[in-house]
Design an enzyme around this catalytic site. Structure first.
Site, PDB file in Angstrom:
ATOM      1  N   CYS A 339       0.984  -1.266   0.047  1.00 49.79           N
ATOM      2  CA  CYS A 339      -0.212  -0.016   0.238  1.00 49.79           C
ATOM      3  C   CYS A 339       0.795   1.268   0.027  1.00 49.79           C
ATOM      4  CB  CYS A 339      -0.906  -0.059   1.094  1.00 49.79           C
ATOM      5  SG  CYS A 339      -1.962  -1.265   1.380  1.00 49.79           S
ATOM      6  N   ALA A 340       1.516   1.518  -1.329  1.00 46.05           N
ATOM      7  CA  ALA A 340       2.690   2.570  -1.101  1.00 46.05           C
ATOM      8  C   ALA A 340       2.306   4.064  -1.278  1.00 46.05           C
ATOM      9  CB  ALA A 340       3.406   1.958  -2.477  1.00 46.05           C
ATOM     10  N   GLY A 343       4.149   7.367  -1.052  1.00 46.28           N
ATOM     11  CA  GLY A 343       5.537   6.943  -1.631  1.00 46.28           C
ATOM     12  C   GLY A 343       6.693   7.168  -0.603  1.00 46.28           C
ATOM     13  N   ASP A 410       1.594  -1.057   5.102  1.00 49.15           N
ATOM     14  CA  ASP A 410       1.103   0.057   5.896  1.00 49.15           C
ATOM     15  C   ASP A 410      -0.228   0.357   5.670  1.00 49.15           C
ATOM     16  OD1 ASP A 410       1.309   2.436   7.199  1.00 49.15           O
ATOM     17  OD2 ASP A 410       2.122   3.687   5.574  1.00 49.15           O
ATOM     18  N   CYS A 463      -0.720   3.657  11.613  1.00 43.34           N
ATOM     19  CA  CYS A 463      -0.486   4.858  12.175  1.00 43.34           C
ATOM     20  C   CYS A 463      -1.679   5.198  13.224  1.00 43.34           C
ATOM     21  CB  CYS A 463      -0.357   6.066  11.188  1.00 43.34           C
ATOM     22  SG  CYS A 463      -0.026   7.708  11.873  1.00 43.34           S
TER      23      CYS A 463
END
Length: 534
Positions: A339-340, A343, A410, A463
């Site tokens: 899940c880039a 970036g 992520d 997060c």
């Protein structure tokens, strides 16, 4: 399915909003340190008004600010902050995406931009506290006020109670703003209410609104400006990670502090010592790649402009470094960022992959965020980037089973770990968001484990410290499989921390890692490391 929003520069600072990718942006980055110095500026007069050197000498000054905003009582910085609040309220915009272009468009620069930034972001963060105070100063419910009038009152209250702006300036300038934007009648109301606010010191206000709350947790949530459900979730997360729930007040206070700008020097592309040669840049506390920027625009540095360095929270750097350092069995040639977008972590992993002869595939579900990933990876050597592609991360494990050596997930989340960076997000999230997000997180983690080969490693990152998004998701997925084992994440993280800081870093007693703003000075990043076994 989108739960995060993009940063224009594609940096990775964990806002907790947008597509499947890395949490977009440093959010409150521009308001770092403004609380300390924005109000001592020689360019603002004793009334808190903008005052350039020429204006101070009484000369005619040309401005890019619209004529309507140069009228008496409409200070451009305050007007900009007001317009940000209206955009955030009216169109669900994010302040860190609205404010910078607005300041550029209106020619508001330097300390005046800092004043506007602190005023807008600080008001958004402390909205709950100010609403409780304003409710005591009004003879009607807040929801019966026109929203623009309420925003003007919040701005004035922040100046009175949290900024070193003289009382008369805070009141008169906000009244002028209200007169210009909401009309003479509402300006009279703003004047009367703000004078009531000004008569009581902040500590006394906090005592009063705390007494209005039904229980101690609600009182703490109100005085520290968090929804009660978030305060409760954070208290539970502290306890669930072996910490004292009594730390909750310190955690909520940390959420209300403007975060410092943290730079990442991408290995092999930028030298941290070269960046630290500037006296405004200093090594950060934990990650060897991380540096703190005291003042100034990160884009002023060539390494940031060309992508050899970037803006990235130190916690975000630590979890990416930990994935790259985690022990695995067998080859170490193909890495996946599932899940880039936008970036930031992909760029750090790509730089590390280039040093080790590995290749990175960066996957992102949203096409516009895929373009941000491409931009973030521009400085990474081409031979280290196998592909940047658009696709649903939940399908990767089925489409490419067992082909990757290291996988970063992520996961999209509530972003409760980055409330200090995204000032408005605490007022938008609801407990109902959890059901959708945790279902998505489970699907993505299962896909990541399918995509990694036996002997390979998966890093599950959020997060958010919310137990439902961290421990519960991991436990549920691992319980259903007999081919997964846990890696000691604290040991791996200690191995990537600066040598001089390894003894000081407090990573708890669990096998995963939960970082905290009030303990580590980072976003509240969660990291679980998993190894696929035969």
């Amino acid at each position: 399915m989108s739960t995060r929003s993009d940063r224009p520069d594609g940096s990775d600072g964990h806002s907790g909003h947008g597509g499947h990718g890395g949490h977009g942006g440093h959010g409150g980055a521009q308001d770092r340190g403004r609380r300390r110095d924005a109000h001592h500026d020689e360019r603002r007069d004793p009334r808190g008004r903008q005052r350039g050197a020429a204006r101070a000498r009484g000369e005619q000054v040309r401005s890019n600010v619209a004529p309507s905003e140069r009228r008496k009582g409409t200070d451009p910085a305050r007007t900009a902050a007001f317009d940000v609040l209206r955009e955030v309220e009216g169109s669900d915009a994010y302040a860190n995406l609205v404010l910078p272009p607005l300041l550029r468009e209106r020619g508001i620069r330097g300390r005046d931009a800092g004043f506007a930034t602190e005023l807008a972001y600080g008001t958004l963060r402390l909205r709950g506290r100010y609403d409780a105070i304003l409710a005591r100063c009004l003879d009607r419910p807040l929801d019966r006020l026109d929203p623009p009038v309420l925003d003007a009152l919040r701005l004035g209250t922040h100046q009175l109670l949290a900024m070193r702006v003289p009382q008369h300036a805070a009141v008169s300038e906000t009244v002028g703003l209200a007169r210009a934007r909401t009309g003479a009648g509402s300006a009279q109301l703003v004047n009367a209410v703000l004078r009531r606010v000004a008569r009581t010191p902040l500590d006394d206000w906090l005592a009063q609104v705390g007494q209005d709350a039904p229980d101690p947790l609600a009182a703490l949530a109100t005085t520290q400006s968090h929804p009660v459900w978030i305060a409760r979730a954070l208290r539970d997360a502290l306890a669930g990670n072996g910490r004292d729930p009594g730390e909750l007040e310190a955690l909520l206070r940390a959420d209300n502090d403007a975060p410092r700008v943290t730079l990442v020097a991408r290995p092999g592309l930028a030298d941290p010592d070269d960046l630290a040669a500037d006296d405004r840049v200093h090594p950060a506390r934990w990650a060897p790649t991380a540096l703190l920027l005291d003042t100034g625009d990160p884009a002023a540095y060539g390494a940031v402009r060309d992508g050899r360095a970037g803006v990235q929270d130190e916690g975000s750097q630590l979890v990416a470094l930990a994935l790259a350092a985690a022990p695995l069995d067998g080859p170490d040639a193909r890495w996946l960022d599932l899940c880039a977008g936008p970036g930031g972590k992909a760029a750090l992993l790509g730089a590390l992959a280039a040093q080790r002869g590995a290749r990175l595939v960066a996957n992102e579900v949203q096409p516009h965020r895929t373009r941000l990933v491409e931009k973030a990876l521009a400085a990474v050597p081409a031979e280290a980037v196998e592909a940047v592609r658009t696709g649903d991360g939940r399908a990767v494990g089925q489409d490419e089973p067992g082909v990757y050596d290291r996988v970063l997930l992520d996961a999209p989340c509530t972003g409760l770990g980055a409330l200090r960076r995204r000032p408005e997000s605490r007022w938008r999230r609801t407990p109902a968001d959890l059901a959708t997000l945790t279902g998505l997180q489970r699907g993505l983690l299962a896909s990541a484990l399918d995509a990694v080969r036996p002997g390979g490693v998966v890093a599950y990152v959020t997060c958010s410290p919310h137990l439902a998004e961290t421990q519960v998701v991991v436990d549920d997925v691992v319980r259903r499989r007999d081919d997964v084992e846990r890696i000691d994440a604290p040991e791996v993280v200690r191995g990537v921390v600066r040598p001089e800081a390894r003894e000081a870093v407090d990573l708890g007693e669990r096998g995963d890692v939960q970082l905290w703003p009030h303990v580590h000075g980072t976003d509240a990043m969660h990291l679980t490391l998993l190894r696929r076994v035969s």
